[in-house]
Design a protein around this motif. Sequence first.
Motif, short mmCIF file in Angstrom:
data_model
loop_
_atom_site.label_atom_id
_atom_site.label_comp_id
_atom_site.label_asym_id
_atom_site.label_seq_id
_atom_site.Cartn_x
_atom_site.Cartn_y
_atom_site.Cartn_z
N ASN A 1 -1.81 -5.38 -4.97
CA ASN A 1 -0.96 -4.73 -5.98
C ASN A 1 -1.16 -5.31 -7.36
OD1 ASN A 1 0.23 -2.65 -4.51
ND2 ASN A 1 1.81 -4.00 -3.69
N SER B 1 1.26 1.53 -5.86
CA SER B 1 1.34 0.24 -5.17
C SER B 1 1.23 0.49 -3.68
CB SER B 1 2.63 -0.50 -5.51
OG SER B 1 3.76 0.23 -5.07
N GLU C 1 0.53 -8.52 -2.16
CA GLU C 1 0.73 -8.98 -3.54
C GLU C 1 -0.59 -9.00 -4.31
OE1 GLU C 1 2.96 -12.58 -4.15
OE2 GLU C 1 4.32 -12.08 -2.49
N THR D 1 1.75 -0.80 0.48
CA THR D 1 2.64 -1.52 1.39
C THR D 1 1.83 -1.92 2.61
OG1 THR D 1 3.29 0.45 2.64
CG2 THR D 1 4.60 -0.08 0.67
#
Length: 69
Positions: free
Chosen positions: A62, A4, A59, A6
């Motif tokens: 991911n 994932s 979001e 950031t």
Amino acid sequence: MAYSITKEMLIGDILDHDSSTAEFFFEMGMHCLGCPSARGESLEQACEVHGVDCDAMVEKINAHLAAKA
């Protein structure tokens, strides 16, 4: 555990992990993903420059990566 991203991550690192994420950068108006300055920007910096909600972009990317896992 799935990979994932950031908002602090560098665009180059995100693209190196999965080049299919390029579509999200193209959508926000980043068309020179190969240039060193674009690859060295954080996702947060790029979103700020291009007027994109960074949390929403995190979001979205991911979710894309999770669907591929």
